[in-house]
Design a protein around this motif. Sequence first.
Motif, PDB file in Angstrom:
ATOM      1  N   SER A 117      40.484  31.341  34.728  1.00 17.94           N
ATOM      2  CA  SER A 117      40.502  32.791  34.916  1.00 17.94           C
ATOM      3  C   SER A 117      41.936  33.281  34.938  1.00 17.94           C
ATOM      4  CB  SER A 117      39.809  33.152  36.243  1.00 17.94           C
ATOM      5  OG  SER A 117      39.893  34.537  36.486  1.00 17.94           O
ATOM      6  N   SER A 118      42.304  34.089  33.950  1.00 13.31           N
ATOM      7  CA  SER A 118      43.671  34.585  33.828  1.00 13.31           C
ATOM      8  C   SER A 118      43.659  36.096  33.654  1.00 13.31           C
ATOM      9  CB  SER A 118      44.386  33.940  32.637  1.00 13.31           C
ATOM     10  OG  SER A 118      44.377  32.542  32.756  1.00 13.31           O
ATOM     11  N   SER A 157      49.218  25.147  29.037  1.00 13.84           N
ATOM     12  CA  SER A 157      48.161  24.319  29.606  1.00 13.84           C
ATOM     13  C   SER A 157      47.837  24.828  31.001  1.00 13.84           C
ATOM     14  CB  SER A 157      48.597  22.860  29.672  1.00 13.84           C
ATOM     15  OG  SER A 157      48.828  22.363  28.383  1.00 13.84           O
ATOM     16  N   ILE A 158      46.576  25.101  31.256  1.00 16.85           N
ATOM     17  CA  ILE A 158      46.152  25.676  32.526  1.00 16.85           C
ATOM     18  C   ILE A 158      45.256  24.693  33.254  1.00 16.85           C
ATOM     19  CG2 ILE A 158      44.947  27.613  33.622  1.00 16.85           C
ATOM     20  CD1 ILE A 158      45.641  29.282  31.155  1.00 16.85           C
ATOM     21  N   GLN A 159      45.670  24.309  34.449  1.00 15.10           N
ATOM     22  CA  GLN A 159      44.903  23.368  35.253  1.00 15.10           C
ATOM     23  C   GLN A 159      43.874  24.127  36.089  1.00 15.10           C
ATOM     24  OE1 GLN A 159      45.379  20.176  34.787  1.00 15.10           O
ATOM     25  NE2 GLN A 159      47.139  20.537  33.423  1.00 15.10           N
ATOM     26  N   GLY A 160      42.734  23.507  36.328  1.00 19.78           N
ATOM     27  CA  GLY A 160      41.705  24.107  37.191  1.00 19.78           C
ATOM     28  C   GLY A 160      41.039  25.292  36.518  1.00 19.78           C
ATOM     29  N   GLY A 214      44.297  33.494  37.874  1.00 16.28           N
ATOM     30  CA  GLY A 214      43.412  33.882  38.973  1.00 16.28           C
ATOM     31  C   GLY A 214      44.012  34.915  39.903  1.00 16.28           C
ATOM     32  N   ASN A 215      43.603  34.829  41.163  1.00 16.04           N
ATOM     33  CA  ASN A 215      44.072  35.787  42.175  1.00 16.04           C
ATOM     34  C   ASN A 215      45.334  35.330  42.894  1.00 16.04           C
ATOM     35  OD1 ASN A 215      41.842  37.482  41.691  1.00 16.04           O
ATOM     36  ND2 ASN A 215      40.550  36.227  43.036  1.00 16.04           N
ATOM     37  N   ASN A 216      45.784  34.096  42.627  1.00 17.05           N
ATOM     38  CA  ASN A 216      46.962  33.592  43.341  1.00 17.05           C
ATOM     39  C   ASN A 216      48.276  34.064  42.719  1.00 17.05           C
ATOM     40  OD1 ASN A 216      47.050  32.119  40.997  1.00 17.05           O
ATOM     41  ND2 ASN A 216      46.649  30.138  41.962  1.00 17.05           N
ATOM     42  N   LYS A 217      48.159  34.823  41.622  1.00 13.49           N
ATOM     43  CA  LYS A 217      49.337  35.409  40.964  1.00 13.49           C
ATOM     44  C   LYS A 217      50.338  34.348  40.505  1.00 13.49           C
ATOM     45  CE  LYS A 217      48.349  39.812  41.172  1.00 13.49           C
ATOM     46  NZ  LYS A 217      48.231  40.638  39.962  1.00 13.49           N
ATOM     47  N   LEU A 218      49.859  33.133  40.200  1.00 11.29           N
ATOM     48  CA  LEU A 218      50.724  32.093  39.681  1.00 11.29           C
ATOM     49  C   LEU A 218      51.088  32.439  38.237  1.00 11.29           C
ATOM     50  CD1 LEU A 218      52.035  29.244  39.871  1.00 11.29           C
ATOM     51  CD2 LEU A 218      49.866  28.334  38.998  1.00 11.29           C
ATOM     52  N   VAL A 219      52.391  32.538  37.962  1.00 11.69           N
ATOM     53  CA  VAL A 219      52.841  32.913  36.620  1.00 11.69           C
ATOM     54  C   VAL A 219      52.670  31.725  35.677  1.00 11.69           C
ATOM     55  CG1 VAL A 219      54.802  33.644  35.222  1.00 11.69           C
ATOM     56  CG2 VAL A 219      54.494  34.601  37.508  1.00 11.69           C
TER      57      VAL A 219
END
Length: 831
Positions: free
Chosen positions: A114-115, A108-111, A130-135
């Motif tokens: 873009s992956s 589940s992806i919040q917001g 996105g660009n925040n590199k959140l795994v």
Amino acid sequence: MVMSLILIILFFPFCTSLDTLTPDQSIKDGQSLISKENNFALGFFSPGNSSYQYLGIWYVKVTKQTVVWVANRNNPINDSSGVLSINQFGNLVLHDSYNRLLWSTNVSIQGTTSSVAQLQDSGNLVLFQGNNKLVLWQSFDCPTDTLLPGMRLGLNRITGLDRFLTSWKSKDDPGTGDYFHKMNPTGSPQIFLYKGSTLYWRSGPWPWQTSSPAAIVSLDFKYDFVNNEDEVSYAYFANDPSIISRVVVDNSGLLQKLVWNDGDLQWKEFWSAPKYRCDKYAQCGAFSKCGPESPNNSNWFECACLPGYEPKSPRDWSLRNGSEGCVRKESMCGNEEGFVMMKRLKGPDSSNAAWMDMSMSSSECEQACLSNCSCTAFISMNIDGMGTRCLAWYGELMDLVENTYEMWDLNVRVDATELATYTSKSEGFLGHKRQVAIAISTVVVPLFLVSFIAYMCLMKKRKTKRTLKRKLQNQSLNFIGFKGSLEGNELEDSSRHPDLSIFNLSCLVTATGNFSPTNKLGQGGFGSVFKGQLSNGQQIAVKRLSKNSGQGIEEFKNEVVLIAKLQHRNLVKLLGCCIQEEERMLIYEYMPNKSLDSFIFDHTRSSLLNWRKRFEIIIGIARGILYLHQDSRLRIIHRDLKTSNVLLDGEMNPKISDFGIARIFKGDQIQDKTTRVVGTYGYMSPEYAIFEKFSTKSDVFSFGVILLEIVSGKKNNGSYHKQDSLTLIGHVWELWREGRALDIVDSSINDSFVYHEVVRCIQIGLLCVQEDAMDRPTMLAVLLMLSCETTLPSPKQPAFIFRRPTNDLGSITGGGVYSINDVTITEFEAR
């Protein structure tokens, strides 16, 4: 100049994204991602002689194709039409030419959706947001049969993520095989190799720094072990980055550590297990050790009883069969006792072992074990950075092997006679001083005994009344292994359950306000449950059995013994018990949110559980049942799984409760029969309700009912629309056949549920309630189906589609009796 610029623009994407997949890209047959340093590739492959295609990761620098991870292992592609891409929700998805979803990361992806997916040089495929590199997801968290350097194996206690290895079915089929290599966090953590649900091989007890053969054989690798409140796991690393290595569970049942040899272009075995006869788990049973083969002795037998023990079955022992193990020669507790040191052993199965809370010397460790009647052995060792630590075993000593790479010195508890025998053997002869000491002792000891007996007689006269009272109370306590005093408000147990306390009745009367109705949490056929608060501020729940309860002393004993041995984040924690005067009470941790049924069947509270939380509860329940069936030291069949026996803590985490009618399966036992059917109508499997047979598949059936109730918010024994004769199972089955399964979803979660997850859960629920127990999946298979996107089999017609009149229950059970054990820490409806 212009032409050069055009060429640069045309070829720029291909030069910068070899290891990365973006939403506007895809991977098809013949294409692949290559990690930055050219270590690993991700693409499509066909294993061995198979004509099927799979999405996987393999080494680039190894000339012999070696696959380390497979996405669609149980769902192959029939042709070369597979396509990997990132969908509109930001998930990695795998489709075939018919646009069928074969695999997905399913997160589940919040917001923003873009992956980006990247294949790293470690062999880890990572999905970033996105660009925040959140795994968002990584393949290291969903391993197949291979452990790579830096990859962790074990349990995340916070998320419940359990990372373990599963063998391929064969060299040509990467589907889920028979062998599992996973962490057992109970007691002192170990890693087990399972064949199905049967223990096949075991590592040494924690910490493995002192017991890993690979660590002793070579210094080329280092090991990282974590055991704290958040996680229990292990990983290994190569000191030389140029070394290519892997740990793999082979489909033959061999656990291997392999290193690539560039000289002859072959994988070389660095270490493997099980290799020898003694490597098989519990080859010689309990209280016995397994020794190495003696090639010069034709009468060699690998099993030998520990000091103070003798073969349980002398006949089997004479026939060279030691599987029954050994038993104590006579009761030792209370006599003069000591310890015999057994050198160079693989430490026993530590599922029933516990580390002492503080650093202590070897002599202090010995005294601590000696003062506890149920302590059977201990090991005192020096651990780097932690000082001297003491590991004590309570109960059976299982799976001991001598002359291995693991050099543990185990101190086994024996009585004075056995101690003298082994002491004389070790000394060889008695010196003059020893003889003098014995001569003196023959005079001193009798005098001491006479004085001691006289003193005890005097004390006995003074304490006759109190002794009689204690005797009566301890008769009730001894059957569960308690021998402590009942004086004081709350006493720590000093027997086989070091974390369990014996509570005084006056303490519980004060804690519950004399069992005030305002503190009453619920009531059922076996009594009532009250909320209480101890003097230290700790909140508790007290299960007080009524004097005319249907639950007798056996059920009470069963619940205490079982729960005391179980430790899992999805099982309720038993704090202690009280057996005083005519009272029998169990003291649990307090669950502020009561039980699951108080939410999903309540129209005003059901909206508090959105789909994400319900799905997490489903996963948690499944993990708890899997622990009972496979990961706990004893295989346990709950027999009364239902929504009212699933409690919710302050963070809505599920915990399974009420083990009063649970049963233990030992060894390879897979089924049992009872003459007294107990449980709850609507959750019982057909083979149990009709033929009085139960197994792990009986609990699977109950889980399927719970799953469907969580999704629908309806009770299984309710009536639906105009079909008053239909159960929930029957109603879901009809909708499933008509392609309208989503009509059953609880209206309170319509805005939050994920379509494919709900459909998947409904299908898994129907698979669990199939009429034939053989058709139902195991709980391990259920957890895999819930956690990973694979194609599920089509369910067959379920059992108990139609409701029966309540006055016909006897005919269903063959005259069986339904338990009225409905007491849990919640609000109840009497059966």
